[in-house]
Scaffold this motif. Structure first.
Motif, PDB file in Angstrom:
ATOM      1  N   LEU A  67      16.434  72.804 -69.668  1.00 46.16           N
ATOM      2  CA  LEU A  67      16.578  74.208 -70.031  1.00 46.16           C
ATOM      3  C   LEU A  67      15.373  75.045 -69.610  1.00 46.16           C
ATOM      4  CD1 LEU A  67      18.052  73.935 -73.646  1.00 46.16           C
ATOM      5  CD2 LEU A  67      19.264  74.188 -71.482  1.00 46.16           C
ATOM      6  N   ARG A  68      14.381  74.414 -69.048  1.00 46.69           N
ATOM      7  CA  ARG A  68      13.118  75.056 -68.679  1.00 46.69           C
ATOM      8  C   ARG A  68      12.402  75.653 -69.896  1.00 46.69           C
ATOM      9  NH1 ARG A  68      12.877  78.775 -63.492  1.00 46.69           N
ATOM     10  NH2 ARG A  68      10.710  78.752 -64.171  1.00 46.69           N
ATOM     11  N   LEU A  69      12.606  75.033 -71.051  1.00 45.95           N
ATOM     12  CA  LEU A  69      11.745  75.337 -72.193  1.00 45.95           C
ATOM     13  C   LEU A  69      10.369  74.727 -71.950  1.00 45.95           C
ATOM     14  CD1 LEU A  69      14.249  74.713 -75.122  1.00 45.95           C
ATOM     15  CD2 LEU A  69      13.645  76.876 -74.034  1.00 45.95           C
ATOM     16  N   GLU A  70      10.340  73.696 -71.117  1.00 49.75           N
ATOM     17  CA  GLU A  70       9.105  73.142 -70.568  1.00 49.75           C
ATOM     18  C   GLU A  70       9.294  73.001 -69.068  1.00 49.75           C
ATOM     19  OE1 GLU A  70       6.964  70.026 -72.418  1.00 49.75           O
ATOM     20  OE2 GLU A  70       8.072  70.183 -74.304  1.00 49.75           O
ATOM     21  N   GLU A  71       8.258  73.324 -68.322  1.00 47.19           N
ATOM     22  CA  GLU A  71       8.362  73.255 -66.864  1.00 47.19           C
ATOM     23  C   GLU A  71       8.128  71.826 -66.380  1.00 47.19           C
ATOM     24  OE1 GLU A  71       9.325  75.588 -64.842  1.00 47.19           O
ATOM     25  OE2 GLU A  71       9.499  77.084 -66.435  1.00 47.19           O
ATOM     26  N   PRO A  72       8.956  71.324 -65.474  1.00 49.31           N
ATOM     27  CA  PRO A  72       8.747  69.966 -64.963  1.00 49.31           C
ATOM     28  C   PRO A  72       7.497  69.868 -64.102  1.00 49.31           C
ATOM     29  CG  PRO A  72      10.458  71.077 -63.720  1.00 49.31           C
ATOM     30  CD  PRO A  72      10.107  71.988 -64.853  1.00 49.31           C
ATOM     31  N   THR A  73       6.912  68.689 -64.070  1.00 53.34           N
ATOM     32  CA  THR A  73       5.763  68.432 -63.208  1.00 53.34           C
ATOM     33  C   THR A  73       6.198  68.310 -61.753  1.00 53.34           C
ATOM     34  OG1 THR A  73       4.702  67.243 -65.032  1.00 53.34           O
ATOM     35  CG2 THR A  73       3.786  66.904 -62.834  1.00 53.34           C
ATOM     36  N   GLU A  74       7.326  67.654 -61.540  1.00 53.80           N
ATOM     37  CA  GLU A  74       7.892  67.485 -60.200  1.00 53.80           C
ATOM     38  C   GLU A  74       9.402  67.483 -60.316  1.00 53.80           C
ATOM     39  OE1 GLU A  74       6.609  64.042 -58.091  1.00 53.80           O
ATOM     40  OE2 GLU A  74       4.502  64.294 -58.625  1.00 53.80           O
ATOM     41  N   GLY A  75      10.061  67.575 -59.150  1.00 54.45           N
ATOM     42  CA  GLY A  75      11.503  67.418 -59.097  1.00 54.45           C
ATOM     43  C   GLY A  75      12.254  68.725 -58.937  1.00 54.45           C
ATOM     44  N   GLU A  76      13.576  68.598 -58.890  1.00 54.87           N
ATOM     45  CA  GLU A  76      14.469  69.741 -58.743  1.00 54.87           C
ATOM     46  C   GLU A  76      15.556  69.677 -59.808  1.00 54.87           C
ATOM     47  OE1 GLU A  76      14.212  72.284 -56.795  1.00 54.87           O
ATOM     48  OE2 GLU A  76      12.505  71.595 -55.605  1.00 54.87           O
ATOM     49  N   ILE A  77      15.943  70.842 -60.297  1.00 58.02           N
ATOM     50  CA  ILE A  77      17.012  70.952 -61.280  1.00 58.02           C
ATOM     51  C   ILE A  77      18.011  71.983 -60.766  1.00 58.02           C
ATOM     52  CG2 ILE A  77      17.610  71.464 -63.671  1.00 58.02           C
ATOM     53  CD1 ILE A  77      14.704  70.893 -64.424  1.00 58.02           C
ATOM     54  N   TYR A  78      19.268  71.595 -60.674  1.00 56.26           N
ATOM     55  CA  TYR A  78      20.312  72.491 -60.197  1.00 56.26           C
ATOM     56  C   TYR A  78      21.333  72.724 -61.311  1.00 56.26           C
ATOM     57  CZ  TYR A  78      18.411  71.322 -55.614  1.00 56.26           C
ATOM     58  OH  TYR A  78      17.568  71.150 -54.557  1.00 56.26           O
ATOM     59  N   PHE A  79      21.681  73.997 -61.507  1.00 57.92           N
ATOM     60  CA  PHE A  79      22.705  74.366 -62.487  1.00 57.92           C
ATOM     61  C   PHE A  79      23.835  75.059 -61.739  1.00 57.92           C
ATOM     62  CE2 PHE A  79      24.869  77.052 -65.504  1.00 57.92           C
ATOM     63  CZ  PHE A  79      24.921  76.288 -66.655  1.00 57.92           C
ATOM     64  N   ASP A  80      24.978  74.413 -61.711  1.00 59.17           N
ATOM     65  CA  ASP A  80      26.155  74.952 -61.019  1.00 59.17           C
ATOM     66  C   ASP A  80      25.816  75.323 -59.568  1.00 59.17           C
ATOM     67  OD1 ASP A  80      28.820  75.558 -60.863  1.00 59.17           O
ATOM     68  OD2 ASP A  80      28.666  77.501 -61.848  1.00 59.17           O
ATOM     69  N   GLY A  81      25.026  74.468 -58.927  1.00 57.04           N
ATOM     70  CA  GLY A  81      24.687  74.657 -57.520  1.00 57.04           C
ATOM     71  C   GLY A  81      23.474  75.507 -57.249  1.00 57.04           C
ATOM     72  N   HIS A  82      22.867  76.088 -58.267  1.00 58.08           N
ATOM     73  CA  HIS A  82      21.709  76.968 -58.077  1.00 58.08           C
ATOM     74  C   HIS A  82      20.428  76.243 -58.494  1.00 58.08           C
ATOM     75  CE1 HIS A  82      24.408  80.365 -57.391  1.00 58.08           C
ATOM     76  NE2 HIS A  82      25.067  80.011 -58.486  1.00 58.08           N
ATOM     77  N   GLY A  83      19.428  76.271 -57.641  1.00 60.23           N
ATOM     78  CA  GLY A  83      18.147  75.672 -57.961  1.00 60.23           C
ATOM     79  C   GLY A  83      17.429  76.480 -59.033  1.00 60.23           C
ATOM     80  N   MET A  84      17.237  75.909 -60.195  1.00 61.83           N
ATOM     81  CA  MET A  84      16.680  76.646 -61.325  1.00 61.83           C
ATOM     82  C   MET A  84      15.196  76.943 -61.163  1.00 61.83           C
ATOM     83  SD  MET A  84      18.584  74.851 -64.574  1.00 61.83           S
ATOM     84  CE  MET A  84      17.430  75.621 -65.706  1.00 61.83           C
TER      85      MET A  84
END
Length: 329
Positions: A67-84
């Protein structure tokens, strides 16, 4: 990692969340806590993915990172095809309408000085949705949907039972008509007599509103009841991922088998045959060059010390992170 098959709502690629350990006046970094350590995962639209593991394995941290309540150190997160991670603040603000979370403790997640009606509609106000009368109509509808009386909207959290407070939290999560809801151990703070009611409510709401769930829990019986697929997490890694029936009938990772054997049995003779893990606590500062489960694994081999196992598809849709997957000795 599990391959994309279309219809995914959430896709995680190599997601990590590390917390630095610092010492001294200049706060020099001397180590890292690997709370989430390279997670590859997909959640398909309309499904419930159960996420299980012992306390401290990174389940809740992974949910907050999604949910990006915390920012990841690395990696990618996609929600319904969109890079968050590439979204601007405004774009992320708009996207948050489509994702919500139900927290573990319904009392601490509610403002004790705010009436529940205002709590439920606060998201509508923040996003500028509807007029005052439309929000009041939406509030009455949501309270009825979750089994609360609309005339109690002016009451405060301390005037409700634990199960009723969790229903308030569910109504708040539904206010913006989301597509994706993270249920972060939503039953663990409730009496056993209330847990089944809330669990059935969550399932009914999923069918009514076409919701996608990430259901985080340490209760395997609950996960077995509600989930379509189950992911097992250990020290920040997904160690096994499979459809529910396949995972419970044919667990391949030694940690998964131990979790299943730890489920209480009414027959005391069966209880004596359980396999228990060593008392040694898992180390989140582990050596990343070896298998994270090796110090507690009853069937560790030399290759487990020298090479971390990859997540491999051992059977259709059944992924395991273990050099000795499926072996019992």
């Amino acid at each position: 990692m599990p391959k994309s098959q279309g219809g995914e709502l959430i896709v995680l690629c190599g997601v990590r969340k590390h917390y630095p350990i610092t010492r001294g006046l200049v706060r020099r970094e001397v180590g890292r806590i690997r709370a989430v350590d390279g997670v590859d995962l997909t959640i398909r639209k309309g499904e419930t993915l159960g996420l299980v593991g012992e306390s401290g394995c990174g389940k809740s941290t992974l949910g907050r990172v999604i949910l990006r309540l915390e920012e990841p150190t690395e990696g990618e997160i996609y929600f319904d095809g969109h890079g968050m991670l590439s979204l601007s603040d405004r774009e992320m603000h708009l996207l948050r309408r489509r994702m919500q979370i139900i927290f573990q403790d319904p009392y601490s997640s509610l403002n004790p000085r705010q009436a529940i009606g205002r709590t439920i509609t606060e998201g509508l106000v923040i996003h500028g949705i509807g007029t005052r009368s439309e929000r009041a109509e939406r509030l009455s509808y949501l309270m009825e949907v979750v089994g609360l009386r609309p005339e109690h909207a002016g009451r405060y959290p301390h005037e409700f039972s634990g199960g009723q407070r969790q229903r308030v939290c569910i109504a708040r999560a539904l206010a913006l008509n989301p597509d994706f809801v993270i249920c972060d151990e939503p039953l663990s703070a409730l009496d056993v007599s209330i847990q089944a009611q809330v669990l059935n409510l969550l399932q009914d709401l999923q069918d009514r509103f076409s919701l996608t769930y990430l259901f985080i829990s340490h209760d395997l019986s609950v996960v077995r009841h509600i989930s379509d697929r189950v992911a097992v997490m250990y020290l920040g890694n997904i160690v096994e991922l499979a459809p529910k029936r396949e995972l419970f009938d044919n667990p391949l990772h030694p940690y998964t088998r131990t979790l299943l054997q730890a489920v209480p049995q009414p027959d005391p003779t069966l209880d004596r045959k359980r396999r228990h893990l060593p008392d040694a606590s898992p180390d989140p500062q582990r050596d990343e060059r070896s298998c994270s489960f090796r110090p507690r694994c009853p069937q560790a081999a030399p290759e487990c010390r020298n090479e971390p196992p990859p997540l491999v598809e051992h059977a259709p849709r059944h992924w395991v992170r273990c050099h000795r997957a499926g072996r019992t000795g």
